[in-house]
Design a protein around this motif. Sequence first.
Motif, PDB file in Angstrom:
ATOM      1  N   PRO A   1     -29.584 -32.398  32.986  1.00  0.00           N
ATOM      2  CA  PRO A   1     -30.372 -32.465  31.749  1.00  0.00           C
ATOM      3  C   PRO A   1     -29.501 -32.078  30.554  1.00  0.00           C
ATOM      4  O   PRO A   1     -28.771 -31.102  30.604  1.00  0.00           O
ATOM      5  N   GLY A   2     -29.542 -32.860  29.531  1.00  0.00           N
ATOM      6  CA  GLY A   2     -28.750 -32.547  28.349  1.00  0.00           C
ATOM      7  C   GLY A   2     -27.333 -33.060  28.410  1.00  0.00           C
ATOM      8  O   GLY A   2     -26.513 -32.719  27.568  1.00  0.00           O
ATOM      9  N   GLY A   3     -27.043 -33.856  29.398  1.00  0.00           N
ATOM     10  CA  GLY A   3     -25.717 -34.435  29.474  1.00  0.00           C
ATOM     11  C   GLY A   3     -24.874 -33.818  30.567  1.00  0.00           C
ATOM     12  O   GLY A   3     -25.277 -32.835  31.197  1.00  0.00           O
ATOM     13  N   PRO A   4     -23.704 -34.403  30.805  1.00  0.00           N
ATOM     14  CA  PRO A   4     -22.848 -33.934  31.898  1.00  0.00           C
ATOM     15  C   PRO A   4     -22.559 -32.433  31.800  1.00  0.00           C
ATOM     16  O   PRO A   4     -22.291 -31.907  30.725  1.00  0.00           O
ATOM     17  N   ALA A   5     -22.668 -31.777  32.930  1.00  0.00           N
ATOM     18  CA  ALA A   5     -22.453 -30.326  32.948  1.00  0.00           C
ATOM     19  C   ALA A   5     -21.762 -29.939  34.244  1.00  0.00           C
ATOM     20  O   ALA A   5     -21.925 -30.586  35.279  1.00  0.00           O
ATOM     21  N   GLU A   6     -20.976 -28.894  34.153  1.00  0.00           N
ATOM     22  CA  GLU A   6     -20.291 -28.406  35.350  1.00  0.00           C
ATOM     23  C   GLU A   6     -21.267 -27.589  36.190  1.00  0.00           C
ATOM     24  O   GLU A   6     -21.947 -26.699  35.667  1.00  0.00           O
ATOM     25  N   GLU A   7     -21.337 -27.901  37.454  1.00  0.00           N
ATOM     26  CA  GLU A   7     -22.240 -27.189  38.355  1.00  0.00           C
ATOM     27  C   GLU A   7     -21.494 -26.840  39.636  1.00  0.00           C
ATOM     28  O   GLU A   7     -20.367 -27.272  39.844  1.00  0.00           O
ATOM     29  N   ARG A   8     -22.158 -26.063  40.458  1.00  0.00           N
ATOM     30  CA  ARG A   8     -21.595 -25.740  41.770  1.00  0.00           C
ATOM     31  C   ARG A   8     -22.420 -26.432  42.832  1.00  0.00           C
ATOM     32  O   ARG A   8     -23.649 -26.430  42.779  1.00  0.00           O
ATOM     33  N   ARG A   9     -21.760 -27.032  43.800  1.00  0.00           N
ATOM     34  CA  ARG A   9     -22.459 -27.685  44.904  1.00  0.00           C
ATOM     35  C   ARG A   9     -23.101 -26.620  45.777  1.00  0.00           C
ATOM     36  O   ARG A   9     -22.506 -25.541  46.002  1.00  0.00           O
ATOM     37  N   SER A  10     -24.269 -26.899  46.262  1.00  0.00           N
ATOM     38  CA  SER A  10     -24.910 -25.954  47.157  1.00  0.00           C
ATOM     39  C   SER A  10     -25.290 -26.668  48.449  1.00  0.00           C
ATOM     40  O   SER A  10     -25.312 -27.899  48.516  1.00  0.00           O
ATOM     41  N   ASN A  11     -25.549 -25.883  49.453  1.00  0.00           N
ATOM     42  CA  ASN A  11     -25.971 -26.411  50.758  1.00  0.00           C
ATOM     43  C   ASN A  11     -24.950 -27.396  51.324  1.00  0.00           C
ATOM     44  O   ASN A  11     -25.320 -28.456  51.826  1.00  0.00           O
ATOM     45  N   ALA A  12     -23.688 -27.060  51.226  1.00  0.00           N
ATOM     46  CA  ALA A  12     -22.652 -27.981  51.705  1.00  0.00           C
ATOM     47  C   ALA A  12     -21.677 -27.287  52.657  1.00  0.00           C
ATOM     48  O   ALA A  12     -20.575 -27.784  52.894  1.00  0.00           O
ATOM     49  N   SER A  13     -22.051 -26.146  53.207  1.00  0.00           N
ATOM     50  CA  SER A  13     -21.113 -25.401  54.048  1.00  0.00           C
ATOM     51  C   SER A  13     -20.838 -26.139  55.357  1.00  0.00           C
ATOM     52  O   SER A  13     -21.589 -27.028  55.759  1.00  0.00           O
ATOM     53  N   PHE A  14     -19.768 -25.763  55.977  1.00  0.00           N
ATOM     54  CA  PHE A  14     -19.388 -26.429  57.223  1.00  0.00           C
ATOM     55  C   PHE A  14     -18.640 -25.447  58.119  1.00  0.00           C
ATOM     56  O   PHE A  14     -18.103 -24.436  57.665  1.00  0.00           O
ATOM     57  N   SER A  15     -18.609 -25.759  59.358  1.00  0.00           N
ATOM     58  CA  SER A  15     -17.714 -25.069  60.288  1.00  0.00           C
ATOM     59  C   SER A  15     -17.359 -26.052  61.385  1.00  0.00           C
ATOM     60  O   SER A  15     -18.134 -26.965  61.694  1.00  0.00           O
TER      61      SER A  15
END
Lengths: 664, 341
Positions: free
Chosen positions: A226-240
């Motif tokens: 919302p409000g244009g491109p913004a830097e975010e952190r990916r969530s729910n992407a962990s792996f092992s």
Amino acid sequence: MVQRSPAYIVPATVQRLPLSAAVLILFVLFSLTARAQDSFEEDTVNISAITVTAPASARLAPWSVVRVEPDLISRNNGGDVASVLQSASLLYVKRYGNHGLASVSVRGLSGSHTLVTWNGLPLNSPGNGYADFTIIPVMALSSVRITSGGADLEDITGYIGGKVELGSDPEFDAGRMASVSLNAGSYSQYSSSGTISFSGPKTSIRLGAWAGAGRNDFRFINEDAPGGPAEERRSNASFSSGGMTGDMAYRHGKSQISAHLWYNDSDRELPGPVTTVQQDFGERQTDRSLRGVVKFSSEQGKLSVGFMTGITGDINRYYHQVPDYNGDNSSVTFSARLRMGYRITERTLLVLHAGEAAERAGSMGYEERETRNIFSFSAGLRSNPLPRLNLLFQVRQMAVSDMKVSPEFTAGTTWMVTASGEHLLRANFSRNIKLPCFNDLYWIPGGNSSLVPEQSTGGEISWSFVTIASTAARNTLDLAIHASHVSDMIQWIPGPSAYWQAVNLRSVNVKGAEARAGTERLINDYRLSGYLNYAFTRSVIADSDIPNDRSAGRQLIYAPLHHANLNFGIERRWFNAGMAAAWESRRYTTSDNSEWLPAAFMTDASAGATITSGHIRINTELKVYNLFNISSESVRNYPMPLRTVNLKLTLTWSEKSKDHEEIP
Amino acid sequence: MKKSLNFLVPFIFFLLISCEPAEKAPVYPSGEGFFILNEGNYLAGNGSLSFYSTATKEIYNDLFNSVNGRALGDIPSFMATEGNKGFIVVNNSGTIEVFDLTTLETLGTVTGLDSPRQMVTREGKGYVSSLSSALVTIIDLEKVQVSGSLDTGSPSEAMVIAGGRLFSAHWSGGSSITVSDLATGGIISTIATGLEPESMVLDRYGKLWVLCTGGWMGEEIPRLVRINTGTLEKEAEYLFRTVDDNPSSLTCNAAGDTLYYLDEGVRRMPATAGALPAEVFVAAGNRLFYKLMIGPGGLIAVTDAIDYQQRGDLLVYNSKGELLDTEQAGIIPGYMLYMKN
């Protein structure tokens, strides 16, 4: 790892720390007992050729075959094969984000049209036809060979797009060796691996293990914030992930037998698209596989024999916070293949292949466990009626349960333009097919048991040039043009009941040009290497049985028109550095080409040092991925990370020095 | 100095006026028309919002993104309105996007919903069905937030409110309608229907019509069921021809006296009819009709998703079944909602 409700967590992910510890202890014990023998020379120049070249024998095949350099494989042993192929081959890698599902496509077709084998054993899932490259660790391999197009008919079944052959080839007479590698990277990504090997003139044993995990909450640019491109952190992407390999081989004269075992286990969260708020629906996927192969080859006089038999078992589970959505898929494939070559005359070789693949797969989407038998027989005649001319004619016929399959053929030739073989012309014309996968045939609803195989008819002309100077300098240049027509493409479309169904309804024309250029040279103490790969691939829908379809004449989705990568490396004494840049042009995301992902440009850079002392060698490497911090997506709304870094430390003990290799 | 100040005053005033936010031009024309939710591809998150103006006879695509600078989400499946607010249920994103119907500017996003499917509104509350949960989520439409839930005993799809009761259809794998008391939240009754009640509509006579597809494997012959919303009894049941029939998208006109649905094209029948129509009103021809909407004056709108990987078509017919217009919508154009000015 993120916290999860115990209701949908399977406690299988990580018995990997003990695995790592065991490997480490084994390494330490082994290296202590074997210390104080031969020493490396301090001024050794390490060779780390990076990228793809063709082995001499493969150059004479009438189709394009390239091999990823073993050093590149070993330098990436903390990562996955998808990353290696993306930065150093003409293959297109489609990834659902970092550590997400990844498939590899050749010459504009989809990942399900690429045959993937490990020591000759097919890895493609009988269920969906794909092999997930994210969960194939580099650690499990020592060689990667890529064949473009489906002209090679020596396999049990064809895949029309191309073939990626993964191998863990035995190494003889290398003495004892052990190594441990530790990786730490951005966003809490850690991995470790270890190998021990024993090899003599006739025997070779190698054991390996690895483990890794990461929170993987990387930074990315959300273009739809919302409000244009913004830097975010990916969530729910962990792996092992973790696994073990074992390779044993014995040779006597011109005969060799080898056995290979590979256990793989991975657990990944499956984040959704990032167009709206990132939410956690508890989606994750576990993949466990156990694979075993026994191979035998022998050559006596005019006769050569090869035999491979193997089995792969895969269990894939999908978890959702709503248990009704959980998925449970499993498959077992048994394969056996016999090869016999008989030299009829000095100039003519007859090669026969007979193979059997018994596939069995179960899924909650199937009515019952489905099975399929594929028996195939191929005959090939190779001849060089003139000293510089090689001819090949191959035919293959498959017998498949409940399916009628027409014969396939390939006719090809290679012509050595110069007597030394520096310049080579190749051409082939082929008709080959790909069988429908189980999901296409049996999925409920929509599976269609009356599907026919997809068929590809086309050819390729290429020119290959290589020079190897006595100064260890090497220059290579390969140019190829190819064209093919694929008919009866299988696609899922909605039927009259609004449920989707698989049908043969489209045909696709593929044409393109490929170029590979490389150079390696030694200038004073500096060893320089540079490689450039470029592919132009126009794969368009030729016609369609769908009314009002606007996709005719349009590029297939996720098939970039242009793909290029450049690798550059420099080494001097203990120091090495490299850079890899990959560029992909616009990738369409809709079949009418009305929407697309913009061109993507990714650059990785690395620098490392090697210190040797006695039998011990320590390698350190700092690698920066996405050096220029560019926002990109491989699959729409599944972003790749902005800049990340990785630090790797490798400790190797070797009974014999391997650092005095010559450039082949 | 004073002269200078005098000169500056109107200049500053002019600047202030200039800096006032200009009234944004609407991204779609005023007048009647209907919204179209383009579902986008599953897991691609490329759903979008279109508007077809019956005045200009033009379609306006990608509106939500144009106004709000972001995509709508993954599989927008349903839209409802309350006052000047629009509510778009975004199924696979688990959200409801709330926006101003005039400007289309976002007013908020309700998150954390469990596979939301459809929404009905009443007295400032929104009731949201779920494909995977037995709970109908209650939304406070003023505060744009979840305010409670209603246990209907099974997952639900289509919903109708009549006489203070919520009728929710257990579609996926189900064969019943749950009747809940909106005042107490309790279940009043469960009415057996045919297999998989896909869509339902309330006619002008207070009868609830339920279209049952017969199951996705063709387990039984599809049927149209009429339920008396007063007695909660099944009054009539009309069977389709064979198990291979695939009727869907039951709806009715604004007057509530004529029913329409998709079955080899568009079929229609009076709400008082005693049998299913034998003839197709608008033949599908070489089209694959996906969703249906009936507007004022017998206007008929249907969508064709073509191969579901490209922008689909919107087809608009008049009350005689004559094709008026064909427009290109977004990817997988689905649910449509008529808006009167």
